[in-house]
Design an enzyme around this catalytic site. Structure first.
Site, PDB file in Angstrom:
ATOM      1  N   GLU A 161       0.702  -1.392  -0.268  1.00  0.00           N
ATOM      2  CA  GLU A 161      -0.003  -0.311  -0.064  1.00  0.00           C
ATOM      3  C   GLU A 161       0.900   1.470  -0.030  1.00  0.00           C
ATOM      4  O   GLU A 161       0.823   2.146   1.192  1.00  0.00           O
ATOM      5  CB  GLU A 161      -0.586   0.128   0.604  1.00  0.00           C
ATOM      6  CG  GLU A 161      -2.492  -0.952   0.856  1.00  0.00           C
ATOM      7  CD  GLU A 161      -3.055  -0.871   2.280  1.00  0.00           C
ATOM      8  OE1 GLU A 161      -2.756  -0.412   3.528  1.00  0.00           O
ATOM      9  OE2 GLU A 161      -3.678  -1.748   2.498  1.00  0.00           O
ATOM     10  N   GLU A 358      -5.122  -8.692   1.129  1.00  0.00           N
ATOM     11  CA  GLU A 358      -6.252  -8.313   2.651  1.00  0.00           C
ATOM     12  C   GLU A 358      -7.374  -7.685   1.891  1.00  0.00           C
ATOM     13  O   GLU A 358      -7.818  -7.261   0.408  1.00  0.00           O
ATOM     14  CB  GLU A 358      -5.305  -7.080   2.332  1.00  0.00           C
ATOM     15  CG  GLU A 358      -4.090  -6.690   3.713  1.00  0.00           C
ATOM     16  CD  GLU A 358      -3.752  -5.599   3.851  1.00  0.00           C
ATOM     17  OE1 GLU A 358      -4.542  -4.355   4.328  1.00  0.00           O
ATOM     18  OE2 GLU A 358      -2.514  -4.911   3.719  1.00  0.00           O
TER      19      GLU A 358
HETATM   20  O1  IFM Z   1      -4.266  -2.982   8.346  1.00  0.00           O
HETATM   21  C1  IFM Z   1      -4.028  -2.418   8.322  1.00  0.00           C
HETATM   22  C2  IFM Z   1      -2.665  -2.740   6.752  1.00  0.00           C
HETATM   23  O2  IFM Z   1      -2.143  -2.294   8.047  1.00  0.00           O
HETATM   24  C3  IFM Z   1      -2.972  -2.270   5.621  1.00  0.00           C
HETATM   25  N1  IFM Z   1      -4.483  -2.209   5.185  1.00  0.00           N
HETATM   26  C4  IFM Z   1      -5.637  -2.080   5.431  1.00  0.00           C
HETATM   27  C5  IFM Z   1      -5.891  -2.251   6.709  1.00  0.00           C
HETATM   28  C6  IFM Z   1      -6.866  -1.774   7.796  1.00  0.00           C
HETATM   29  O3  IFM Z   1      -6.976  -0.568   7.935  1.00  0.00           O
END
Ligand code: IFM
Length: 453
Positions: A161, A358
């Site tokens: 990210e 994710e």
């Molecule tokens: O916890 C975070 C993660 O570190 C990166 N992506 C989003 C998740 C939830 O906010």
């Protein structure tokens, strides 16, 4: 009818070093920018930090056993750069930790998936990501890690990210190091992408068979109406939130409309000859992080720092949808649309498969007297609907090869502290782990490759 996923579809979970490890200074580890940021008064809800987190550094065997017990086949974890290197000096204790973790995973039949950077930059690096040298240093870090773990780790993600580690961190001030300068955020974004590209080149050279990629977060923006103003704001939010990173990686140039929007901030001399060629070095898979989709309209210009660097006039319009504890709308259809959009415009023409690296949700978990959380009505429902969207995208012809739930266990949710619980396993104040209903449910999906009705 239950939906069947392909036999080789990966089902796993994801975590990040700073969010779970604790042990902030063991083995000679120096501060990361998150160690420093957490000490800034007011930066983190309740003044919390990752100092203890889930104490995974000392409890990794138990955590790996837990994943194996659930039947997960893949684990994406990140390495803390300052845990393994102090400047150029290798920290053997930190390296040993990750080596033991990898062995433990392999011993339990779980594929390790290593993310090189999930935001915990060594604090000692001058200028952080605003400094071009950091990109070069990142390559050295990646190679040092590969030398130790490359015989056992096949899948490598460069960055997690970069939108967060640039715009949220250097423009909005919400993440470490807490900067509020748009030009700096553009420097950071470009240097992160450069670090990614140079690292893919370097790793490819030493490990031609490795599976190399990057993970991007996507929050699609939909215009609230067809007015010119609303369409413009949605275009600009999509420009920096969704196209700014994926476009140079797959096409070798930044989106021209975004460059126009940001012209007044774009630093002279930022992009050197050859940078975009490096950034667009072919990758083997794209990691997709998806949580929600936003409807936006044009409103008053937001005064002060915002991650929407070219859209300070963006205002979110809430629909009549359930919200997670983060205030994010539950919108699984957006994931199917996103996967199709990526496949059509970027990954498909390049022949690159996708993995959901994710997806998950924080909800208001209420543990019973034994610490058990029955999250059937919210988290299981969220996961079921998003996995359904992934299945639909596969039916549409998008090559999605896996799904990694965020997150294995409740952990340190950055500026929001510990109150936001994303885990399928709960972690209480004594660090006791208790699988939630969602863990049992997800384990069943992982073992059978079937999504029940
Ligand atoms: O916890 C975070 C993660 O570190 C990166 N992506 C989003 C998740 C939830 O906010």
């Amino acid at each position: 009818m239950p939906l069947q996923f392909p036999g080789n579809f990966r089902f796993g979970s994801a975590t990040a070093a700073y969010q779970i490890e604790g042990a902030p200074h063991e083995g000679g580890k120096q501060d990361s920018i998150w160690d420093v940021f957490c000490r800034v008064p007011g930066a983190i809800v309740n003044g919390e930090s990752g100092d203890v987190a889930c104490d995974h550094y000392h409890r990794y065997e138990q955590d790996v056993a837990m994943m194996a017990g659930l039947g997960l086949d893949t684990y994406r974890f990140s390495v803390s750069w300052p845990r393994v290197l102090d400047g150029d000096r290798v920290l053997s204790e930190g390296m040993d930790f990750y080596s033991r973790l990898v062995d433990e995973l392999l011993g339990k039949g779980i594929r390790p998936w290593l993310t090189l950077y999930h935001w915990d930059l060594p604090a000692a690096l001058p200028g952080g990501w605003t400094n071009r040298d950091t990109a070069e240093k990142f390559v050295d870090y990646a190679l040092a890690l590969h030398e130790r773990l490359g015989d056992r780790v096949h899948t490598w993600t460069t960055l997690n990210e970069p939108w967060c580690s640039s715009f949220l961190s250097y423009a909005a001030g919400q993440h470490a190091p807490g900067g509020t300068d748009i030009a700096d955020s553009l420097r950071a974004a470009h240097h992160l992408l450069l670090a990614h590209g140079l690292t893919v080149q370097a790793l490819r050279e030493v490990a031609p068979q490795a599976e190399l990629g990057i993970t991007l977060n996507f929050t699609p923006a939909i215009a609230a109406s067809d007015t010119e103003a609303d369409l413009s704001v949605a275009r600009r939010v999509n420009g920096t939130a969704n196209r700014f990173f994926v476009e140079p990686i797959f096409t070798g140039h930044y989106p021209s409309d975004v460059l126009d929007d940001l012209a007044e901030y774009w630093p002279d001399d930022l992009v050197h000859e050859g940078d975009l060629a490096a950034i667009s070095t072919p990758i083997d898979l794209l990691g997709v992080n998806y949580y929600t989709t936003n409807v936006v309209r044009a409103g008053e210009i937001e005064a002060g720092p915002t991650p929407h660097v070219s859209a300070p006039d963006a205002v979110q319009v809430l629909r009549d949808l359930p919200l997670t504890e983060m205030g994010w709308e539950v919108h699984p259809e957006g994931l199917r649309d996103l996967l199709n959009w990526l496949h059509t415009h970027y990954t498909g023409p390049a022949g690159v498969p996708l993995v959901i690296t994710e997806n998950g949700a924080a909800f208001d978990d209420r543990p019973d007297a034994d610490g058990y959380v029955d999250d059937t009505a919210d988290r299981v429902d969220y996961l079921r609907r998003h996995l359904g969207a992934v299945h639909a995208a596969i039916d549409d012809g998008v090559p999605v090869q896996g799904y990694l739930v965020w997150s294995l266990m409740d952990n340190f949710e950055w500026a929001m502290g510990y109150a936001k619980r994303f885990g399928i396993v709960s972690v209480d104040q004594n660090l006791r782990r208790t699988p939630k209903a969602s863990a049992q449910w997800y384990g069943q999906v992982a073992r059978t490759h079937q999504l029940p009705d």
